[in-house]
Design a protein around this motif. Structure first.
Motif, PDB file in Angstrom:
ATOM      1  N   ALA A  97       1.038  -1.091   0.017  1.00 22.81           N
ATOM      2  CA  ALA A  97       0.014   0.072   0.017  1.00 22.81           C
ATOM      3  C   ALA A  97       0.723   1.263  -0.004  1.00 22.81           C
ATOM      4  O   ALA A  97       0.507   2.325  -0.759  1.00 22.81           O
ATOM      5  CB  ALA A  97      -0.966  -0.103   1.038  1.00 22.81           C
ATOM      6  N   ASP A  98       2.060   1.261   0.825  1.00 24.35           N
ATOM      7  CA  ASP A  98       2.757   2.358   1.020  1.00 24.35           C
ATOM      8  C   ASP A  98       3.601   2.504  -0.372  1.00 24.35           C
ATOM      9  O   ASP A  98       3.629   3.456  -1.032  1.00 24.35           O
ATOM     10  CB  ASP A  98       3.746   2.273   2.065  1.00 24.35           C
ATOM     11  CG  ASP A  98       4.785   3.385   1.963  1.00 24.35           C
ATOM     12  OD1 ASP A  98       4.526   4.432   2.585  1.00 24.35           O
ATOM     13  OD2 ASP A  98       6.028   3.406   1.847  1.00 24.35           O
ATOM     14  N   ILE A  99       4.027   1.356  -0.957  1.00 23.23           N
ATOM     15  CA  ILE A  99       4.783   1.568  -2.416  1.00 23.23           C
ATOM     16  C   ILE A  99       3.849   2.111  -3.549  1.00 23.23           C
ATOM     17  O   ILE A  99       4.201   2.866  -4.085  1.00 23.23           O
ATOM     18  CB  ILE A  99       5.115   0.080  -2.675  1.00 23.23           C
ATOM     19  CG1 ILE A  99       6.344  -0.329  -1.884  1.00 23.23           C
ATOM     20  CG2 ILE A  99       5.702   0.203  -4.191  1.00 23.23           C
ATOM     21  CD1 ILE A  99       6.827  -1.733  -2.104  1.00 23.23           C
ATOM     22  N   GLY A 100       2.510   1.628  -3.485  1.00 24.63           N
ATOM     23  CA  GLY A 100       1.573   2.109  -4.313  1.00 24.63           C
ATOM     24  C   GLY A 100       1.350   3.770  -4.314  1.00 24.63           C
ATOM     25  O   GLY A 100       1.243   4.415  -5.364  1.00 24.63           O
ATOM     26  N   LEU A 134       3.792  -9.407  -5.137  1.00 25.79           N
ATOM     27  CA  LEU A 134       3.127  -8.452  -4.403  1.00 25.79           C
ATOM     28  C   LEU A 134       3.421  -6.828  -5.295  1.00 25.79           C
ATOM     29  O   LEU A 134       2.710  -6.071  -5.675  1.00 25.79           O
ATOM     30  CB  LEU A 134       3.110  -8.303  -3.277  1.00 25.79           C
ATOM     31  CG  LEU A 134       2.473  -9.450  -2.267  1.00 25.79           C
ATOM     32  CD1 LEU A 134       2.995  -9.116  -0.903  1.00 25.79           C
ATOM     33  CD2 LEU A 134       0.925  -9.315  -2.547  1.00 25.79           C
ATOM     34  N   VAL A 135       4.852  -6.957  -5.369  1.00 28.02           N
ATOM     35  CA  VAL A 135       5.280  -5.669  -5.839  1.00 28.02           C
ATOM     36  C   VAL A 135       5.069  -5.526  -7.436  1.00 28.02           C
ATOM     37  O   VAL A 135       4.547  -4.322  -8.034  1.00 28.02           O
ATOM     38  CB  VAL A 135       6.877  -5.346  -5.693  1.00 28.02           C
ATOM     39  CG1 VAL A 135       7.375  -4.384  -6.542  1.00 28.02           C
ATOM     40  CG2 VAL A 135       7.054  -5.212  -4.516  1.00 28.02           C
ATOM     41  N   CYS A 136       4.910  -6.680  -8.174  1.00 27.20           N
ATOM     42  CA  CYS A 136       4.640  -6.577  -9.655  1.00 27.20           C
ATOM     43  C   CYS A 136       3.339  -6.346  -9.657  1.00 27.20           C
ATOM     44  O   CYS A 136       2.745  -5.486 -10.484  1.00 27.20           O
ATOM     45  CB  CYS A 136       4.867  -8.162 -10.101  1.00 27.20           C
ATOM     46  SG  CYS A 136       4.606  -8.317 -11.935  1.00 27.20           S
ATOM     47  N   LEU A 137       2.207  -6.982  -8.898  1.00 27.39           N
ATOM     48  CA  LEU A 137       1.025  -6.686  -9.141  1.00 27.39           C
ATOM     49  C   LEU A 137       0.423  -5.319  -9.020  1.00 27.39           C
ATOM     50  O   LEU A 137      -0.647  -5.092  -9.641  1.00 27.39           O
ATOM     51  CB  LEU A 137       0.244  -7.502  -8.073  1.00 27.39           C
ATOM     52  CG  LEU A 137      -0.048  -9.089  -8.317  1.00 27.39           C
ATOM     53  CD1 LEU A 137      -0.298  -9.720  -7.046  1.00 27.39           C
ATOM     54  CD2 LEU A 137      -0.394  -9.618  -9.629  1.00 27.39           C
ATOM     55  N   ILE A 138       1.124  -4.351  -8.351  1.00 26.93           N
ATOM     56  CA  ILE A 138       0.628  -2.918  -8.277  1.00 26.93           C
ATOM     57  C   ILE A 138       0.414  -2.460  -9.581  1.00 26.93           C
ATOM     58  O   ILE A 138      -0.500  -1.347  -9.896  1.00 26.93           O
ATOM     59  CB  ILE A 138       1.645  -2.167  -7.425  1.00 26.93           C
ATOM     60  CG1 ILE A 138       1.966  -2.820  -6.136  1.00 26.93           C
ATOM     61  CG2 ILE A 138       1.168  -0.695  -7.480  1.00 26.93           C
ATOM     62  CD1 ILE A 138       2.939  -2.382  -5.184  1.00 26.93           C
ATOM     63  N   TYR A 140      -3.985  -3.512  -4.856  1.00 22.95           N
ATOM     64  CA  TYR A 140      -4.348  -5.025  -5.225  1.00 22.95           C
ATOM     65  C   TYR A 140      -5.470  -4.893  -6.507  1.00 22.95           C
ATOM     66  O   TYR A 140      -5.554  -6.105  -6.852  1.00 22.95           O
ATOM     67  CB  TYR A 140      -4.849  -5.654  -4.043  1.00 22.95           C
ATOM     68  CG  TYR A 140      -6.047  -5.067  -3.341  1.00 22.95           C
ATOM     69  CD1 TYR A 140      -7.204  -5.413  -3.740  1.00 22.95           C
ATOM     70  CD2 TYR A 140      -5.688  -4.347  -2.159  1.00 22.95           C
ATOM     71  CE1 TYR A 140      -8.098  -4.589  -2.985  1.00 22.95           C
ATOM     72  CE2 TYR A 140      -6.568  -3.898  -1.232  1.00 22.95           C
ATOM     73  CZ  TYR A 140      -7.917  -3.849  -1.789  1.00 22.95           C
ATOM     74  OH  TYR A 140      -8.853  -3.337  -1.018  1.00 22.95           O
ATOM     75  N   GLU A 141      -5.753  -3.845  -6.905  1.00 25.26           N
ATOM     76  CA  GLU A 141      -6.805  -3.867  -8.082  1.00 25.26           C
ATOM     77  C   GLU A 141      -6.123  -2.741  -9.065  1.00 25.26           C
ATOM     78  O   GLU A 141      -6.742  -2.672 -10.320  1.00 25.26           O
ATOM     79  CB  GLU A 141      -8.065  -3.446  -7.560  1.00 25.26           C
ATOM     80  CG  GLU A 141      -8.724  -4.412  -6.737  1.00 25.26           C
ATOM     81  CD  GLU A 141     -10.218  -3.872  -6.521  1.00 25.26           C
ATOM     82  OE1 GLU A 141     -10.432  -2.598  -6.653  1.00 25.26           O
ATOM     83  OE2 GLU A 141     -11.003  -4.482  -5.640  1.00 25.26           O
ATOM     84  N   SER A 142      -4.978  -2.102  -8.929  1.00 26.77           N
ATOM     85  CA  SER A 142      -4.736  -1.021  -9.808  1.00 26.77           C
ATOM     86  C   SER A 142      -3.787  -1.847 -10.974  1.00 26.77           C
ATOM     87  O   SER A 142      -3.601  -0.829 -12.054  1.00 26.77           O
ATOM     88  CB  SER A 142      -3.626  -0.057  -8.953  1.00 26.77           C
ATOM     89  OG  SER A 142      -2.681  -0.929  -8.668  1.00 26.77           O
ATOM     90  N   GLY A 143      -3.368  -2.869 -10.950  1.00 25.85           N
ATOM     91  CA  GLY A 143      -2.356  -3.537 -12.196  1.00 25.85           C
ATOM     92  C   GLY A 143      -3.197  -3.589 -13.488  1.00 25.85           C
ATOM     93  O   GLY A 143      -4.377  -3.852 -13.434  1.00 25.85           O
ATOM     94  N   ILE A 144      -2.219  -3.779 -14.255  1.00 22.08           N
ATOM     95  CA  ILE A 144      -2.662  -3.971 -15.661  1.00 22.08           C
ATOM     96  C   ILE A 144      -2.309  -5.126 -16.145  1.00 22.08           C
ATOM     97  O   ILE A 144      -1.353  -5.510 -15.936  1.00 22.08           O
ATOM     98  CB  ILE A 144      -2.119  -2.617 -16.625  1.00 22.08           C
ATOM     99  CG1 ILE A 144      -2.230  -1.406 -16.051  1.00 22.08           C
ATOM    100  CG2 ILE A 144      -2.762  -2.847 -18.162  1.00 22.08           C
ATOM    101  CD1 ILE A 144      -3.958  -1.068 -16.035  1.00 22.08           C
TER     102      ILE A 144
END
Length: 268
Positions: free
Chosen positions: A19-22, A88-92, A53-57
């Motif tokens: 969340a903080d990385i996002g 997890l970092v990828c999914l952002i 967790y929903e922002s990724g393309i």
């Protein structure tokens, strides 16, 4: 810059906090340089309030793999957690299985290099380790962009490096791998450039750049691996003399290293 966002976040939170990385990625959108389309779209979604967790393309681009080296530094002793946090970092920003596999492969490669004496480094053992860490993430093969349309997985393509390292003509290898923004192309290219020149930081970077096309990404990934293996003392001074954010990068790396000293299992 996105690598820096991840490193800053790990140091500030003493752990990986997606969340903080996002949040940091959303702020990066305003000042970022060389932004790729997928990262722009994902960061716009983050800025608009979409949770991380929903922002990724659904993209298999290389923007996630090129920023993931801090995960290898954080979890070099904990391979299970490395796989989770790399994903997890990828999914952002990237949700495609090939992209997820690429972040795990890159993080695992950094972790392996951190545990290996440079004089004893064995390229074929590195390949086997990275492939083993990556296998099982991709449930289906993806089509290459070449006219043949051959389907494969990133794990299978990385395994081909065993054979490609025996090819005497590096240009033929680059022509085969290509080096576009598709991570199926650029990550194997980066690892090939590193493995062929692993004892020489200069040669690794020049080889990655010489691949052409998306060479800033391949050089970023190859340079991360070479730096992890060789250490700062073997990076030529001219690369460091005018490096932007040099002191901050050293401080964040030291901070992550401190966190990595927590006891763990499954070290390479």
């Amino acid at each position: 810059q996105m690598t820096m966002c991840i490193a800053q976040s790990i140091v500030a939170n003493r752990r990986l906090d997606p969340a903080d990385i996002g949040r940091r990625f959303a702020e990066w959108l305003e000042y970022g340089r060389g932004k790729g389309r997928t990262c722009i779209d994902a960061c716009l979604r983050l800025r608009d309030g979409v949770p991380w967790y929903e922002s990724g393309i659904d993209s298999a681009g290389n923007g996630a793999a090129m920023r993931t080296s801090p995960i290898g530094l954080l979890h070099w002793r904990r391979l299970g957690q490395l796989r989770i946090d790399a994903a997890l970092v990828c999914l952002i920003t990237h949700t495609h299985p090939t992209a997820i596999a690429s972040t795990v492969a890159m993080s695992a490669g950094v972790a392996y290099c951190l545990t290996c004496e440079s004089a004893l480094f064995a390229p074929h053992e590195f390949i086997d380790f990275v492939v083993a860490c990556t296998e099982g993430i991709e449930e289906a093969e993806v089509a290459e962009r070449r006219p043949s349309g051959t389907k494969t997985t990133l794990a299978k393509r990385l395994a081909e490096l065993h054979t490609l390292l025996r090819e005497p003509d590096f240009r033929a290898v680059y022509d085969y791998l290509y080096n576009g923004a598709f991570v199926l192309e650029s990550l194997p290219t980066a690892m090939y450039a590193f493995l062929r020149n692993h004892s020489d930081f200069d040669a690794t970077l020049y080889a990655a750049v010489d691949a052409g096309y998306d060479c800033d990404t391949s050089a970023a990934m190859a340079g991360s691996l070479a730096g992890a293996l060789l250490g700062r003392a073997q990076i030529p001074v001219r690369w460091l003399a005018e490096l932007e954010f040099r002191e901050e990068l050293i401080r964040w790396a030291d901070g992550i290293h401190v966190r990595s000293q927590v006891s763990g299992e499954n070290a390479p």
